[in-house]
Write a protein that holds these residues in place. Structure first.
Motif, PDB file in Angstrom:
ATOM      1  N   ASN A  64       0.815  -1.214   0.000  1.00  0.00           N
ATOM      2  CA  ASN A  64       0.000   0.000   0.000  1.00  0.00           C
ATOM      3  C   ASN A  64       0.847   1.262   0.000  1.00  0.00           C
ATOM      4  O   ASN A  64       0.391   2.314  -0.430  1.00  0.00           O
ATOM      5  N   MET A  65       2.095   1.161   0.450  1.00  0.00           N
ATOM      6  CA  MET A  65       2.942   2.356   0.488  1.00  0.00           C
ATOM      7  C   MET A  65       3.320   2.820  -0.917  1.00  0.00           C
ATOM      8  O   MET A  65       3.785   3.921  -1.107  1.00  0.00           O
ATOM      9  N   LEU A  66       3.084   1.995  -1.938  1.00  0.00           N
ATOM     10  CA  LEU A  66       3.379   2.383  -3.321  1.00  0.00           C
ATOM     11  C   LEU A  66       2.345   3.349  -3.898  1.00  0.00           C
ATOM     12  O   LEU A  66       2.580   3.957  -4.934  1.00  0.00           O
ATOM     13  N   ASP A  67       1.206   3.495  -3.236  1.00  0.00           N
ATOM     14  CA  ASP A  67       0.137   4.337  -3.749  1.00  0.00           C
ATOM     15  C   ASP A  67       0.621   5.754  -4.048  1.00  0.00           C
ATOM     16  O   ASP A  67       0.423   6.258  -5.142  1.00  0.00           O
ATOM     17  N   GLY A  68       1.260   6.391  -3.111  1.00  0.00           N
ATOM     18  CA  GLY A  68       1.740   7.763  -3.304  1.00  0.00           C
ATOM     19  C   GLY A  68       2.783   7.883  -4.406  1.00  0.00           C
ATOM     20  O   GLY A  68       2.619   8.676  -5.333  1.00  0.00           O
ATOM     21  N   PRO A  69       3.868   7.098  -4.344  1.00  0.00           N
ATOM     22  CA  PRO A  69       4.881   7.200  -5.395  1.00  0.00           C
ATOM     23  C   PRO A  69       4.357   6.863  -6.788  1.00  0.00           C
ATOM     24  O   PRO A  69       4.730   7.514  -7.762  1.00  0.00           O
ATOM     25  N   LEU A  70       3.468   5.877  -6.924  1.00  0.00           N
ATOM     26  CA  LEU A  70       2.930   5.544  -8.243  1.00  0.00           C
ATOM     27  C   LEU A  70       1.962   6.615  -8.739  1.00  0.00           C
ATOM     28  O   LEU A  70       1.935   6.936  -9.920  1.00  0.00           O
ATOM     29  N   ARG A  71       1.185   7.182  -7.838  1.00  0.00           N
ATOM     30  CA  ARG A  71       0.280   8.269  -8.229  1.00  0.00           C
ATOM     31  C   ARG A  71       1.086   9.461  -8.715  1.00  0.00           C
ATOM     32  O   ARG A  71       0.736  10.116  -9.682  1.00  0.00           O
ATOM     33  N   GLU A  72       2.190   9.720  -8.041  1.00  0.00           N
ATOM     34  CA  GLU A  72       3.087  10.794  -8.446  1.00  0.00           C
ATOM     35  C   GLU A  72       3.680  10.503  -9.829  1.00  0.00           C
ATOM     36  O   GLU A  72       3.763  11.364 -10.685  1.00  0.00           O
ATOM     37  N   LEU A  73       4.055   9.279 -10.059  1.00  0.00           N
ATOM     38  CA  LEU A  73       4.671   8.881 -11.315  1.00  0.00           C
ATOM     39  C   LEU A  73       3.718   9.037 -12.488  1.00  0.00           C
ATOM     40  O   LEU A  73       4.062   9.586 -13.527  1.00  0.00           O
ATOM     41  N   PHE A  74       2.496   8.571 -12.363  1.00  0.00           N
ATOM     42  CA  PHE A  74       1.567   8.593 -13.475  1.00  0.00           C
ATOM     43  C   PHE A  74       0.815   9.906 -13.608  1.00  0.00           C
ATOM     44  O   PHE A  74      -0.085  10.022 -14.417  1.00  0.00           O
ATOM     45  N   ALA A  75       1.199  10.917 -12.845  1.00  0.00           N
ATOM     46  CA  ALA A  75       0.597  12.237 -12.976  1.00  0.00           C
ATOM     47  C   ALA A  75       1.414  13.106 -13.932  1.00  0.00           C
ATOM     48  O   ALA A  75       1.163  14.282 -14.062  1.00  0.00           O
ATOM     49  N   VAL A  76       2.381  12.524 -14.616  1.00  0.00           N
ATOM     50  CA  VAL A  76       3.236  13.269 -15.538  1.00  0.00           C
ATOM     51  C   VAL A  76       2.908  12.876 -16.981  1.00  0.00           C
ATOM     52  O   VAL A  76       2.260  11.860 -17.232  1.00  0.00           O
ATOM     53  N   ASP A  77       3.386  13.681 -17.914  1.00  0.00           N
ATOM     54  CA  ASP A  77       3.199  13.406 -19.337  1.00  0.00           C
ATOM     55  C   ASP A  77       4.093  12.246 -19.745  1.00  0.00           C
ATOM     56  O   ASP A  77       5.315  12.372 -19.765  1.00  0.00           O
ATOM     57  N   LEU A  78       3.511  11.111 -20.039  1.00  0.00           N
ATOM     58  CA  LEU A  78       4.289   9.926 -20.383  1.00  0.00           C
ATOM     59  C   LEU A  78       4.764   9.911 -21.834  1.00  0.00           C
ATOM     60  O   LEU A  78       5.567   9.061 -22.205  1.00  0.00           O
ATOM     61  N   SER A  79       4.321  10.855 -22.660  1.00  0.00           N
ATOM     62  CA  SER A  79       4.777  10.857 -24.051  1.00  0.00           C
ATOM     63  C   SER A  79       6.268  11.144 -24.149  1.00  0.00           C
ATOM     64  O   SER A  79       6.925  10.751 -25.107  1.00  0.00           O
ATOM     65  N   THR A  80       6.835  11.811 -23.150  1.00  0.00           N
ATOM     66  CA  THR A  80       8.271  12.091 -23.148  1.00  0.00           C
ATOM     67  C   THR A  80       9.073  11.028 -22.407  1.00  0.00           C
ATOM     68  O   THR A  80      10.295  11.111 -22.328  1.00  0.00           O
ATOM     69  N   ALA A  81       8.393  10.026 -21.868  1.00  0.00           N
ATOM     70  CA  ALA A  81       9.093   8.930 -21.192  1.00  0.00           C
ATOM     71  C   ALA A  81       9.879   8.129 -22.228  1.00  0.00           C
ATOM     72  O   ALA A  81       9.455   7.978 -23.368  1.00  0.00           O
ATOM     73  N   THR A  82      11.022   7.623 -21.822  1.00  0.00           N
ATOM     74  CA  THR A  82      11.886   6.845 -22.705  1.00  0.00           C
ATOM     75  C   THR A  82      11.772   5.379 -22.356  1.00  0.00           C
ATOM     76  O   THR A  82      11.783   5.013 -21.181  1.00  0.00           O
TER      77      THR A  82
END
Length: 97
Positions: A10-28
């Protein structure tokens, strides 16, 4: 007795929410088949399948699948060896203590 060497998932909720709140089109990402490295925006995306299918622009192997229903989304990245996501500098991940 509990093992203090790991935390509940459950502790991954915050870090993953933070991660997927960004524009992924520029992800490599790197293609698991041919090793080509490039931004997700460079994938060839096919929409005539159930969901979206992103193929490597070099070898045409599937790198990403995204299927959406009203209640859920499925993201399959097994065609990529990794996904590097640029993060805003003002929101660094903080390790729980």
């Amino acid at each position: 007795m509990t093992d203090p060497s790991y935390l509940d998932g459950n502790m991954l909720d915050g870090p993953l929410r933070e991660l997927f709140a960004v524009d992924l089109s520029t992800a490599t990402g790197r293609c698991a088949h041919c090793g080509t490295l490039g931004e997700l925006a460079g994938l060839r995306v096919y929409t005539h399948a159930p969901g979206l299918v992103g193929r490597c622009p070099n070898c045409a192997e599937v790198m990403l699948r995204l299927v959406r229903s009203p209640e859920h989304a499925w993201l399959d990245l097994r065609g990529a060896t990794f996904l590097r996501v640029p993060m805003p500098a003002e929101q660094p991940y903080r390790s729980p203590r």
